[in-house]
Write an enzyme that holds these catalytic residues in place. Structure first.
Site, PDB file in Angstrom:
ATOM      1  N   ASP A   1      -5.570 -13.526   1.082  1.00 14.75           N
ATOM      2  CA  ASP A   1      -6.098 -12.178   1.309  1.00 14.75           C
ATOM      3  C   ASP A   1      -7.628 -12.266   1.301  1.00 14.75           C
ATOM      4  OD1 ASP A   1      -5.587  -8.837  -0.118  1.00 14.75           O
ATOM      5  OD2 ASP A   1      -5.963  -9.524   1.922  1.00 14.75           O
TER       6      ASP A   1
ATOM      7  N   HIS B   1       0.868  -1.190   0.000  1.00 12.04           N
ATOM      8  CA  HIS B   1       0.000   0.000   0.000  1.00 12.04           C
ATOM      9  C   HIS B   1       0.894   1.226   0.000  1.00 12.04           C
ATOM     10  CE1 HIS B   1      -3.912  -1.939   0.412  1.00 12.04           C
ATOM     11  NE2 HIS B   1      -3.265  -2.873   1.088  1.00 12.04           N
TER      12      HIS B   1
ATOM     13  N   SER C   1     -14.818  -6.835  -4.671  1.00 12.28           N
ATOM     14  CA  SER C   1     -14.748  -6.393  -3.280  1.00 12.28           C
ATOM     15  C   SER C   1     -13.714  -7.172  -2.483  1.00 12.28           C
ATOM     16  CB  SER C   1     -16.124  -6.513  -2.611  1.00 12.28           C
ATOM     17  OG  SER C   1     -16.493  -7.862  -2.578  1.00 12.28           O
TER      18      SER C   1
END
Lengths: 270, 411
Positions: free
Chosen positions: B299, B216, B334
């Site tokens: 994940d 990130h 999502s």
């Protein structure tokens, strides 16, 4: 002696394994009556071990009431070293069969007192009632176990320094580096093997041919210690064609003609 | 699976010995026809047992020719079966246990419950509640939390919430304690190395034995390399939430072939190999560039393990179609819902790698990443007996933890 001549290594290995199988089955071992087997290491008996494992796995043969005594072990090599004879026996035989661990006996090359270890081994053999069948091989220099040329023909289990020939022959197992091969070993004596009720020697390959010739066609001589078995009442030599290359044609023909009779010894028992 | 019982032998330890026979075990990077011996939850050396203790097996289990592989280790999983670990409202310990039990079916024997960028209150409440513990019949073992955030890049937040993203300010190490509270139950922290003060934090975390991961982030290769020199050793879901590879500045992706990695160290990278989050060609590029570092992760989000159709999870309505989970009524992904065994199969098929490599990417490599390969991720003598039985297509048929069967497929 019985000289058993088969066409190739695989057939010789199979014949030897069937013979051992039949010997054990005929003995009918049980909890009060163990079959004592002397065993070798090296490349020669590998095929025979594979066959014995097969017979065990398909239920024909059980090692539950068999006691084993190995011929030798290196001195100073860690027991779990991949080239130790303990490792050899575990990987190539014991781990695949139903033998009970306390019934296997291999000399301890790392014992604090090597002489004591050798004497104790002899005592264990006596305590087990002696060896029914001792299986062995032959070195290119005609030795049995590590009884190098010059070993007494009445020798017992003891520490031996290995001959150069033997070290070179074993270098193949140590990445070709003969400086890594142990220089000493514990070995059963010629006399120890002679005490067995029956002796079977496996000899395959052209490189063993001269040793076989010296062992069975010349006299009994401590330079070729396998020759001692000329004086044992029950010896079987199992070979392939290549191992007979140095023998007289007459010897080979005689024993080949006897194969009809000798093959009865390995027929399946009903 | 048949069992045969022998008369019990008197071994040095009276604990029963189980011998798994008729299997192909993954050892020394190869599938080999060997038996696996287990005693007291650990893998036993049968040769030592034979010669030292004159011992033998009390029980034999016939594995019917199947593959016996180390249990999978999932270092990035956000929840599953309707449970979201980052949801403040839930009883986290119960949620973690629920997921732990249900992932046994996927061959996972240990995992790192993952928390996305959250407010301090969540960390302070949640972290002390779930301790590192071994698995068993109750579920897979917990190796520690994976804290994915909040020290990440605003630009690459992905699905994380902007309002909880933080920077280190003037005293980075103090900020760490302030935000997370106790770090006792933490195994991995993902952060963006371009943030000021990150080097101090990386060193502090590594010093405590916590794995630091880069993700990130908009870091360039040089910033990423500096973080690795300080001890960072993982990349969170490679390619996702970072700058794309550029031939004049490869960014974090460049770590796969960087020559600045200190000697003796490996940089591992997580890959979500579900066929959805990463194009198979990208997966192959990464794999071919640095096969030893590839770590399969799921994940997975709360929707993982739920049947197809609509589900309300927290504030969201999710629609599951095959391996895709969309925000209901849209084509916006999502999150991942592939299970670990699906990832292993897909990875093998997409990369063309060997069975051994596919299995190691989900077991040995994550164990090496976390520095626990002395007891997990492999079938070496002395390692914990956490393993799975799989068929040739890598479908899990049974899962074992500490040598005990904890899940089995219905016949």
């Amino acid at each position: 002696m019985k000289l058993i001549i088969l066409n190739d290594y695989d057939q010789a290995s199979e014949w030897a394994a069937k013979y051992i199988r039949n010997r054990i089955l005929l003995f009918q071992p049980g909890p009060e009556k163990y079959f004592t087997l002397g065993l070798p290491t090296g490349s020669t008996p590998l095929g025979c071990y594979k066959k014995l494992i097969e017979y065990c796995k398909n239920g024909e043969l059980s090692f539950k009431y068999v006691k084993t005594f190995n011929m030798d072990e290196y001195v100073g090599l860690p027991r779990d070293h991949p080239e130790s004879f303990h490792s050899f026996m575990w990987n190539n035989f014991f781990k695949h069969i139903d033998i009970v661990p306390e019934n296997t006996h291999i000399l301890d090359g790392n014992a604090a007192d090597l002489v004591k270890e050798c004497n104790a081994f002899e005592e264990k053999i006596s305590a087990a009632g002696g060896i029914e069948l001792f299986v062995g091989g032959i070195g290119p220099d005609g030795h049995i176990a590590f009884n190098e040329p010059g070993s007494s023909l009445v020798s017992r289990t003891r520490v031996k320094t290995l001959a150069k020939d033997t070290i070179l022959a074993n270098a193949q197992y140590f990445n070709g580096d003969w400086s890594k091969v142990p220089k000493m070993a514990l070995t059963v004596g010629v006399g120890t093997v002679m005490d067995a009720k029956e002796v079977m020697i496996l000899i395959t390959g052209a490189h063993k041919a001269f040793a076989l010739y010296k062992a069975i066609e010349e006299g009994v001589n401590h330079m070729w210690t396998v020759s001692a078995f000329q004086q044992h009442p029950q010896t079987v030599f199992v070979c392939d064609e290549d191992a007979t290359l140095e023998l007289r044609v007459k010897t080979v023909k005689y024993f080949k003609d006897l194969m009809l009779v000798h093959n009865k010894l390995v027929e399946p028992l009903t | 699976i048949q069992r045969v019982f022998f008369v019990s032998n008197k071994s040095v330890s009276d604990a029963p010995i189980t011998q798994f026979v008729n299997c192909r075990i993954l050892r020394d990077h190869k599938l080999q026809r060997e038996d696996l011996w287990v005693r007291e939850g650990r893998i036993l050396d049968p040769e030592k047992l034979f010669f030292d203790e004159q011992g033998y097996a009390d029980e034999q289990v016939d594995c019917e020719g199947q593959i016996l592989a180390p249990g999978f280790i999932d270092v990035q999983i956000n929840g599953g079966f309707g449970v979201d670990f980052s949801q403040d409202s839930q009883d986290v310990a119960a949620g973690v246990s629920f997921v732990a039990k249900n992932i046994l079916e996927h061959g996972v024997t240990s995992f790192c419950p993952t928390l996305v960028t959250s407010p301090c209150s969540v960390y302070h409440k949640v972290l002390p509640q779930v301790k590192v513990h071994n698995g068993g019949r109750h579920g897979a073992g917990v190796l520690g939390f994976h804290l994915e955030g909040p020290f990440i890049s605003e630009e690459k937040k992905g699905a994380h919430l902007h309002k909880y993203i933080r920077s280190f300010k003037s005293d980075p190490v103090l900020k760490l304690k302030e935000v997370y509270g106790s770090l006792d139950n933490v195994a991995v922290v993902t952060l963006a190395p371009e943030l000021n003060g990150s080097q101090l934090v990386v060193r502090e975390l590594c010093g405590r034995g916590i794995t630091v991961s880069l993700g990130h982030s908009v870091a360039n290769l040089s910033q990423a390399e500096d973080a690795v020199k300080c001890g960072a050793s993982f990349i969170t879901h490679l390619f996702n939430a970072m700058l794309p590879f550029h031939h004049r500045d490869p960014g974090i992706v460049g770590l796969l072939t960087s020559d600045q990695i200190p000697a003796g160290r490996t940089v591992y990278y997580g890959m979500i190999a579900d066929g959805v989050h990463t194009n198979p060609a990208a997966l192959r590029i990464a794999h071919r560039a640095h096969p030893a570092g590839l770590v399969l992760v799921t994940d997975a989000i709360a929707a993982m393990g739920l049947p197809p159709g609509r589900h309300t999870l927290g504030q969201q309505v999710i629609e599951i179609q095959g391996l895709h989970a969309y925000v209901a009524g849209t084509k916006t992904l999502s999150g991942s819902i592939a299970t670990m065994d699906m990832c292993v199969r897909h990875f093998k098929q997409a990369s063309g790698c060997s069975v051994e490599e596919a299995l190691e990417a989900a077991s040995l490599h994550p164990a090496q990443l976390l520095g626990i390969e002395h007891r997990k991720g492999n079938l070496n003598y002395g390692s914990d007996a956490d393993f799975t039985l799989l068929d040739d297509h890598l479908n899990v048929s049974a899962t074992y933890i500490s040598g005990e069967q904890v899940w089995r497929k219905e016949r």
